[in-house]
Each structure stands twice: as structure tokens, then as C-alpha cells.
Write a protein that holds these residues in place. Structure first.
Motif, mmCIF file in Angstrom:
data_model
loop_
_atom_site.group_PDB
_atom_site.id
_atom_site.type_symbol
_atom_site.label_atom_id
_atom_site.label_comp_id
_atom_site.label_asym_id
_atom_site.label_seq_id
_atom_site.Cartn_x
_atom_site.Cartn_y
_atom_site.Cartn_z
ATOM 1 N N VAL A 150 0.216 -5.208 7.404
ATOM 2 C CA VAL A 150 0.070 -4.976 5.911
ATOM 3 C C VAL A 150 -1.087 -4.867 5.703
ATOM 4 N N MET A 151 -1.615 -4.250 3.936
ATOM 5 C CA MET A 151 -2.951 -3.942 3.272
ATOM 6 C C MET A 151 -2.926 -5.551 2.869
ATOM 7 N N VAL A 152 -4.424 -6.900 2.845
ATOM 8 C CA VAL A 152 -4.520 -7.458 2.404
ATOM 9 C C VAL A 152 -5.999 -7.328 1.584
ATOM 10 N N HIS A 155 -3.266 5.255 3.872
ATOM 11 C CA HIS A 155 -2.324 6.227 4.301
ATOM 12 C C HIS A 155 -3.150 6.328 6.458
ATOM 13 N N GLU A 156 -3.684 6.876 6.424
ATOM 14 C CA GLU A 156 -3.817 6.409 7.932
ATOM 15 C C GLU A 156 -3.482 5.692 8.811
ATOM 16 N N LEU A 157 -3.348 4.422 8.413
ATOM 17 C CA LEU A 157 -2.738 3.259 9.426
ATOM 18 C C LEU A 157 -1.847 3.403 8.814
ATOM 19 N N GLY A 158 -1.297 3.985 8.480
ATOM 20 C CA GLY A 158 0.600 3.849 8.057
ATOM 21 C C GLY A 158 0.481 2.245 7.306
ATOM 22 N N VAL A 159 -0.226 1.787 6.733
ATOM 23 C CA VAL A 159 0.195 0.479 5.731
ATOM 24 C C VAL A 159 1.758 0.892 4.666
ATOM 25 N N GLU A 160 2.400 -0.135 5.361
ATOM 26 C CA GLU A 160 3.877 -0.357 4.785
ATOM 27 C C GLU A 160 4.308 -1.075 2.884
ATOM 28 N N LEU A 161 2.590 -2.101 2.578
ATOM 29 C CA LEU A 161 2.599 -2.982 1.544
ATOM 30 C C LEU A 161 1.138 -2.944 1.436
#
Length: 386
Positions: free
Chosen positions: A14-16, A116-122
Motif C-alpha cells: 500500500v502506498m501512503v 506500478h513497478e512495485l505492484g501497489v494495490e492501494l
């Protein structure tokens, strides 16, 4: 081309994100991301080129000494990753920086490239704004999104805002157009005490984030800092009668507005958080370090005001079971028994009161007879002297 050398494969990332400036009243949002980075020992893996996005006359670089060597820190946005352990491991990509001065679309596209590269889901973007809210009440935190499906599945508000916006609103819309689920969390900071820091608002944002992504967040010293902050503001308000009256008017308006929302939603959310913190005795260990951080504030004086309140929406009430005829008969029979008992008790009380009044009247008559006798004796004495 984004190169992510040394970044391990992430688990349900998750990106915060939070940005200093217009979207960060009381530094509440940026401090929240800094708290996550500190407690979980985040490792910086990328930084955006400051030359592309910042006006250095607005956000000036700083010079500092490192062992006698002068170095320069440029204002920029940095990305770090933290590995969250526990029963449900989940990794966070933390984005912390300053609202850019220019090229906002390129800025957002670059952050989305990392996502996108890290596969962030939210993507969760935190912000804070000034509002007419009293410092003595829980900090309101609203969760909004532009995605109707996400609003429905995550119990969020679909944003209807129109007007000037900051990098938080721009990044959220960029995520929506790129097909990346995005949520914004906004904390309301009292406008009459807007000076940073505001640990109470920071803690409220972290509590809301904890509920949203289902991760126990170590609180560190934030709970104590929030209590100390509120006590300090209480003392300042007590010294100024006009401020005290204004705070009281905000309290009355807030309590009136939230009276219909005294539902089970806030209680359920608080109880769920309590259970998460109770299981395992607090936050889980940070992967790779074996450290356990933070402490819970599940009870004690002042714990309630540290929690956030539910949004304007409330869940529909649960249907109540219909009473059975035999239940009504038993209730009526019990009411008759109670009524008979009460009538007998009332009769006894009335009889006792009557007896007490009669006794009091007899005592008064006796006292008057004694007084008359004394006056007669006195008059007899006067006659004999004559």
C-alpha cells in the motif's frame, strides 16, 4: 525508466503519501508518514529530482555540517519502504515530500510509475485542513474517493468537492484515471490553534489508516503528546474569556450535529481496534528487526478524545425482534404486581405521615397549655404584690 535496485518483492503493498504545504494543516499529515517511517525504520530507495518540480526561492535548500564538511539538502519527495510483520504481513511504500511548485502532472505520473513497478494495490493520501472544530472533541477524519465502487466496498464517501485543490486532489484523480484505487484521508484541525505540531490530529489520521488497511500501527509517544497538546490548549483557552466562549459555541454546535450519529458504528470501530491491539499485547514485531514498538491507549482518562469519529454516514439500524403475545401477558401481569406493591407502600407511607402529623399537633397543643399556665402564674404573682 524507473530502476528499483535493492528493493525486495513486496507483500500486498500500500502506498501512503503526504505532502507538506497547503494540504498539511498543523503538519498533521506529513508527521503521520514520518511517524510510520520512524517506527518501522523505513529505508529510502528513491528520490525525485528536485530540479524538475520545485522553485528554490519558495522552498529553499538547507546547508548543514557533517563532520566539518558542508552539505546541502534539497527540497524533494522521497520514497521509502517498510516491512510490516505480524499475523498478516503487509508492506508499505511511504511517500513524503513537499507540494511541488510546478509540473504537477509529470510529478504524479512519476509517482504512479513507482506504484506500478512495485505492484501497489492501494494508494492512501493523507491531508489536513483548517476547520470550525473544537480542540476538546475527537478530531474528525473523513475518508473520500472518486471511485463509486471503492466508496461502496470500503464504506467511504464519494467526493463531491468543487473548488481549488492541492497536490492531494490532483494525485487522487491521477490514480483514478490510471486505474489505481486511491483514497484520501482528511483530518480537520481547529483553525484557532493551527500552529504545528498537532499530535492529536496526527494520531487520528493514523487510527483511521489503521482501520482502512487493517494493520496495527505502533503509536510510540503520540498518545502522550496528544494529551499534553490538549492540556496546553485548554490552559490557553482558560486565560482568554472570548476564546473560551468561542470554544464552547463550537462544542455545542458539534454535539448537536453529531447527536443523530451516536450509533454503534463508532463503538464497533473502537472495539475492533481494541481487539487488534489486545491480541499479541500491542503492535507486532518489525520484520527483520525483532523489535516491538508502541503501546495501546485502550482505556484511561483522555483515551476517548484521541479517537476519530465516524463520517456523516451511519449504518442502518438492525431490526428489533417483535414481542410475542405471551411476553406481553407476562409483562402486564408483572406490571400489575408492581403496581399493587407500590399502592400498598403508598398507603403505609400516607398512614405514617398522618400519624406523624397528629403527634406533631398534640405536641404543639401541650406546649401551648404549658405556656398559658406560666402566664397565669405570672399574673397571680403580680396581683399579690399589688
Amino acid at each position: 525508466m524507473i530502476e528499483l535496485e535493492g528493493v525486495p518483492e513486496l507483500i500486498d503493498p500500500v502506498m501512503v503519501a503526504a505532502f507538506e504545504g497547503w494540504n498539511d494543516a498543523g503538519d498533521a499529515a506529513s508527521t503521520a508518514v514520518a511517524h510510520l517511517d520512524k517506527e518501522w525504520k523505513g529505508e529510502v530507495f528513491a528520490a525525485l529530482d528536485a530540479e524538475d518540480y520545485y522553485d528554490f526561492q519558495v522552498n529553499r535548500p538547507t546547508v548543514w555540517l557533517d563532520g566539518g564538511v558542508r552539505k546541502i539538502t534539497w527540497p524533494t519527495t522521497r520514497l521509502s519502504v517498510v516491512r510490516v510483520g505480524g499475523d498478516k504481513p503487509r508492506d508499505l511504500v511511504l511517500v513524503r515530500g513537499i507540494e511541488p511548485s510546478m509540473r504537477w502532472r509529470s510529478f504524479c505520473n512519476e509517482l504512479l510509475g513507482f506504484a506500478h513497478e512495485l505492484g501497489v494495490e492501494l494508494v492512501v493520501i493523507m491531508g489536513a485542513l483548517l476547520g470550525d472544530t473544537p480542540h476538546t472533541r475527537p478530531v474528525p477524519v473523513s475518508g473520500v474517493t472518486s471511485d463509486p465502487d471503492l466508496a461502496r466496498t470500503m464504506d467511504l464517501e464519494e467526493t463531491k468537492y468543487e473548488g481549488p485543490t492541492g497536490i492531494v486532489g490532483i494525485l487522487q484523480e491521477a490514480c483514478t484515471h490510471a486505474g489505481v484505487p486511491a483514497v484520501s484521508l482528511w483530518a480537520a484541525v481547529p483553525h484557532y490553534v493551527s500552529q504545528p505540531p498537532n499530535p492529536k490530529a496526527t494520531l487520528a489520521l493514523l487510527n483511521r489508516l489503521e482501520d482502512l488497511i487493517d494493520v496495527r500501527i505502533p503509536q510510540g509517544e503520540l498518545a502522550e503528546d496528544a494529551r499534553a497538546w490538549q492540556l496546553g490548549v485548554d490552559q490557553l483557552a482558560a486565560e482568554d474569556s472570548e476564546v473560551a466562549e468561542y470554544v464552547q459555541s463550537l462544542e455545542e454546535a458539534r454535539d448537536t450535529a453529531e447527536l443523530p450519529e451516536a450509533s454503534g458504528e463508532a463503538i464497533a470501530r473502537e472495539f475492533e481496534r481494541y481487539l487488534r491491539r489486545r491480541d499479541g499485547g500491542g503492535p507486532g514485531p518489525v520484520a527483520g528487526t525483532g523489535q516491538v514498538g508502541g503501546h495501546a491507549t485502550d482505556g484511561g482518562d483522555g483515551a476517548a478524545y484521541l479517537r476519530d469519529t465516524p463520517s456523516e454516514r451511519t449504518r442502518p439500524p438492525k431490526p428489533q425482534p417483535q414481542p410475542r403475545p405471551e411476553d406481553d401477558a407476562e409483562e402486564a401481569e408483572g406490571a400489575k404486581d408492581v403496581e399493587g406493591t407500590q399502592d400498598a407502600g403508598d398507603a403505609k407511607d400516607a398512614e405514617g405521615a398522618k400519624g406523624g402529623a397528629d403527634a406533631e399537633g398534640d405536641e404543639g397543643d401541650a406546649k401551648r397549655d404549658v405556656g398559658d399556665a406560666k402566664r397565669d402564674d405570672s399574673e397571680s404573682g403580680d396581683s399579690s404584690e399589688d
